[in-house]
Design a protein around this motif. Structure first.
Motif: not given
Length: 367
Positions: A77-79, A82-83, A108-111, A137-138
Motif C-alpha cells: 500500500e502507498a498511503p 507522493k512518497q 481508490k487507494t494506491d499500491s 519517513r522524515n
C-alpha cells in the motif's frame, strides 16, 4: 489542505504522523458570508496509526514443474502517493525478469506492484523468495517490511553420485557400504538400482549396499536413481581391493608354479620333436653291410690302380709274319676297365687269346 474546491478536489495531507493522530475524521463544509456549515458525518474516515506498516502481499505458489514459467507478484500500500514505498526481491533466480509500477486499487487507494517472471529450475527448489517494502519517513531510519514464499519445484533425479565408506581402497575382509545420493522432488518415491561394470544384470536395490569385501569385489560401481519424473545414473566409482601379505606371497607362488609346469611341458615337447626328427633322418640313411664295404674297397682299389683289359679286333687283313721269327700271333690292345672273364674268339681259323693287363709296365703273357 490541497486541491481546488471548485473542481471538487479536496485533499488533506498529514505530515509527521504519530500515534496520537489515530481517530475518526469527518469532512466539514463551511461557506461565508452566509455562514453555511455542513459536516458529512456519514462519510467519516477512520485513521489508525501503526508502529510499522502492513507487510506486502505476495501470492502463494503451488508446486511447479521444472522448466515451466513462474510469475510472482508483490504489492504494498502507498498511503502517501507522493512518497510511495519501494519494493525489492531477495533470492532472485538467474532467469528472472522484474517490473514495478504504481497502480490504483478498486477502493481508490494506491499500491505499488512488482512482478517477477522466471523459468523454474531444480536448483530453485525450496528457495525462500522474499519481497521487501521500504517506506520513507522524515526521521533518520526508514521502515521496512517483507513477505516470504517458498518455491517448490518438481523434477527428476539430479546430481546422482556414490559415497563409499570407509574409503575406496580397502583390504579383503573389510565391510564396505556404498550409498547412492540424488536430488529429486518428490524424493519419497525414489528407487535405487546398483550395477557393476561388466555385468548386465542389476547387482542390488536400495539406497545403500553393504558387503564384506573379497578379491572378486574389486571393480567399477554405479547406481541409478528414479522417480515418476525420470531417472539418472551416477558416474562409475572404482572400488580397489588390497591384497594382504599372506595372499601376496601365495599368489606369486602359484603363478611361479604354473609357469614352471608350463616351461617343463614345453621342454618335453621340444625334446620329443628333436628325437622324432633324428629318427626320421636315420630311417632315410641306407644300411651298409660288411660285404658292401668289401665291394667298395675293391672298387676303390681298381680305380686307384687304373686296371685295364685288352681287347682284340678281328680284321680281314692278314698281317705280315716274318719268316725267321717263328710262330708269333699278334693282337691289338685296348686299355679298358677290368673285366672279370677271359674272352676267346675264333676268326678265320685263327684263335686269339686275350690276357689281363694289370699295369702298363707289366709283362704280357703270350701263348
Amino acid at each position: 489542505m490541497v486541491g481546488n474546491l471548485s473542481r471538487r478536489e479536496c485533499t488533506t495531507v498529514f505530515y509527521n504522523v504519530t500515534s496520537k493522530h489515530s481517530d475518526v475524521y469527518y469532512f466539514r463544509l463551511q461557506m461565508e458570508p452566509n455562514i453555511f456549515r455542513f459536516t458529512f458525518v456519514n462519510d467519516s474516515v477512520n485513521i489508525n496509526v501503526l508502529d510499522v506498516p502492513k507487510p506486502p502481499q505476495l501470492n502463494d505458489l503451488p508446486e511447479v514443474m521444472e522448466g515451466t514459467a513462474v510469475n510472482l507478484t508483490c504489492s504494498a500500500e502507498a498511503p502517501c502517493p507522493k512518497q510511495p514505498p519501494t519494493l525489492s526481491w531477495t533470492n532472485i533466480p538467474k532467469s528472472a525478469n522484474i517490473t514495478t509500477q504504481l497502480q490504483e486499487k478498486p477502493n481508490k487507494t494506491d499500491s505499488v506492484f512488482s512482478s517477477m517472471t522466471f523459468n523454474a529450475s531444480y536448483m530453485d527448489h525450496k528457495m525462500n523468495i522474499s519481497c521487501t517494502a521500504t517506506y520513507p519517513r522524515n526521521i533518520s531510519n526508514n521502515t521496512t517490511v517483507h513477505s516470504t514464499v517458498m518455491l517448490r519445484v518438481l523434477f527428476s533425479p539430479k546430481e546422482t553420485h556414490i559415497l563409499i565408506e570407509p574409503n575406496a581402497s580397502v583390504s579383503v575382509g573389510t565391510n564396505v557400504t556404498l550409498t547412492c545420493q540424488s536430488k529429486a522432488n518428490p524424493s519419497n518415491d525414489l528407487n535405487y538400482t546398483w550395477y557393476k561394470r561388466g555385468e548386465q544384470e542389476p547387482l542390488a536395490f536400495g539406497k545403500q549396499m553393504t558387503f564384506n569385501v573379497s578379491k572378486t569385489n574389486g571393480g567399477w560401481y554405479s547406481c541409478m536413481a528414479k522417480n515418476k519424473h525420470g531417472s539418472q545414473t551416477s558416474e562409475a566409482i572404482q572400488l580397489i581391493v588390497k591384497v594382504g601379505s599372506s595372499e601376496s606371497f601365495i599368489v606369486p607362488l602359484i603363478v611361479g608354479g604354473v609357469g614352471g609346469v608350463f616351461a617343463f611341458l614345453l621342454l618335453c615337447l621340444l625334446v620329443t620333436i628333436f628325437i622324432r626328427k633324428q629318427r626320421t633322418q636315420a630311417s632315410n640313411v641306407p644300411v651298409v653291410t660288411e660285404a658292401d664295404f668289401s665291394d667298395q674297397d675293391e672298387k676303390n682299389h681298381k680305380e686307384t690302380n687304373a686296371t685295364y683289359t685288352n681287347s682284340a679286333f678281328v680284321t680281314s687283313e692278314k698281317p705280315e709274319i716274318p719268316k725267321d721269327e717263328g710262330d708269333i700271333h699278334y693282337g691289338e690292345i685296348n686299355f679298358t676297365p677290368v673285366q672279370t672273364e677271359t674272352i676267346t674268339e675264333k676268326s678265320s681259323g685263327q684263335e686269339t687269346v686275350y690276357a689281363e693287363v694289370c699295369n702298363p709296365g707289366m709283362k704280357i703273357n703270350q701263348d
